[in-house]
Design a protein around this motif. Sequence first.
Motif, PDB file in Angstrom:
ATOM      1  N   TYR A   1     -13.842  -5.655  31.713  1.00  0.00           N
ATOM      2  CA  TYR A   1     -13.424  -6.820  32.501  1.00  0.00           C
ATOM      3  C   TYR A   1     -12.976  -6.431  33.910  1.00  0.00           C
TER       4      TYR A   1
ATOM      5  N   SER B   1     -12.114 -15.786  38.463  1.00  0.00           N
ATOM      6  CA  SER B   1     -12.537 -16.016  37.083  1.00  0.00           C
ATOM      7  C   SER B   1     -11.304 -16.487  36.335  1.00  0.00           C
ATOM      8  N   TYR B   2     -11.118 -16.024  35.104  1.00  0.00           N
ATOM      9  CA  TYR B   2      -9.927 -16.411  34.345  1.00  0.00           C
ATOM     10  C   TYR B   2      -8.664 -15.874  35.014  1.00  0.00           C
TER      11      TYR B   2
ATOM     12  N   TYR C   1     -22.955  -7.232  34.360  1.00  0.00           N
ATOM     13  CA  TYR C   1     -21.773  -7.137  35.242  1.00  0.00           C
ATOM     14  C   TYR C   1     -22.053  -6.420  36.563  1.00  0.00           C
TER      15      TYR C   1
ATOM     16  N   LEU D   1     -12.370 -16.099  25.020  1.00  0.00           N
ATOM     17  CA  LEU D   1     -11.509 -15.105  25.676  1.00  0.00           C
ATOM     18  C   LEU D   1     -10.427 -14.729  24.673  1.00  0.00           C
TER      19      LEU D   1
ATOM     20  N   PHE E   1      -7.523 -14.019  25.039  1.00  0.00           N
ATOM     21  CA  PHE E   1      -6.216 -14.633  25.372  1.00  0.00           C
ATOM     22  C   PHE E   1      -6.029 -16.009  24.744  1.00  0.00           C
TER      23      PHE E   1
END
Length: 336
Positions: free
Chosen positions: A48, A58-59, A249, A275, A277
């Motif tokens: 990431y 992004s997040y 990526y 995700l 999270f």
Amino acid sequence: MLNKQILLAQRPVGLPKESDFKLVESAIPKPAEGQILVRSLFLSVDPYMRGRMNDAKSYAPPVKLGEVMVGGVVGEITQSNHPQFQTGDVVEGFFGWQEYAVSDGKGVRKIDPQLAPISTALSVLGMPGLTAYFGLLEIGKPQSGETVLVSGAAGAVGSMVGQIAKLKGCRVVGVAGSDDKVEYLVRELGFDAAFNYKTTDDYLKRLKELCPDGIDVYFDNVGGPVTDAVFRIINVRGRVSVCGQISQYNLAKPEMGPRFLWKLIEKRARVEGFLVFQFADRYAEGLKQMAEWFNAGKIRNRENVVQGIQNAPRAFIGMLQGQNTGKQLVKIADCK
Ligand code: NAP
Ligand code: FER
């Protein structure tokens, strides 16, 4: 004594280079009231981070140029002005690529060194283990007797996914980037089969050979041509858990692949990204189960450890290229 830090020096184009990072030395920070000073012992390098190096939201926001690179760390508290932490506590937190960090304690987890080696708080008993646990069980929902295919299978997340799927009674097939990794999956981790995507030309043919009953759950860590082939043979009511797309990526321009989404119509299959999270309120449950399996010897954990913070960029770039088997870590110091 000085603090060594690794900063983002420039935004990478394609695969990151060591010159995209800069090692600097500065004074060790002093913890204010309510803060702790943490001395880093292990640093995690993760895919990431490549996204966080881009100037794109992004997040989470991008790392700014000249800022310390973000990252999970296991460290020991060397000074505490915080009521919930004491000098000598071993903790895991988002302290970044540096030898010392101050923190207000938010998002910091105390680690029990008696439970397992402290580095596991960044692998099987940390973010990658939780990603595998929730991404497989909650998104993939494997049932006993089903076939589970895992890409990026020899990495930190993939190696856990395959072993959890075996514990759930599934037939497990892995895709990885070397013959040694394929052997590791089958001989040491108990995968039923695996293949090397770098030496295989026809993915569809190989998948049909290794998954004679089709694919019920695809845990996707990589995307690209392997995923294109899977969409063609996913089973009716199959589930695709989209965890990562690492093959994409480092691309400067998005790749245009064959458009196989229509295959999902006939198969009534579900593709769902996630995700880790989003499962934060259930981490305790995930860690408890992973620790139980790990301590009972039902799940094996391999770590690839590079020494010295100065080697973090090299370890990160190596991981992006598949030089790791299991979780890639950087050892920064010994626990006192
Ligand atoms: P990892 O698998 O330990 O390391 C990355 C691996 O990716 C490398 O070892 C390499 O193995 C493989 N790889 C690199 N380039 C590739 C390519 N072009 N095609 C296929 N494979 C390639 O990393 P990890 O930490 O376990 O992460 C695995 C995936 O999960 C990543 O995509 C990551 O972004 C994702 N992830 C997602 C979440 C989430 O919350 N959704 C959380 C953690 C991780 P080979 O030798 O096999 O090529
Ligand atoms: C990861 C890859 C991608 C990851 C998060 C993302 C936590 C999120 C990307 C985005 O929001 O654009 O490995 O791990």
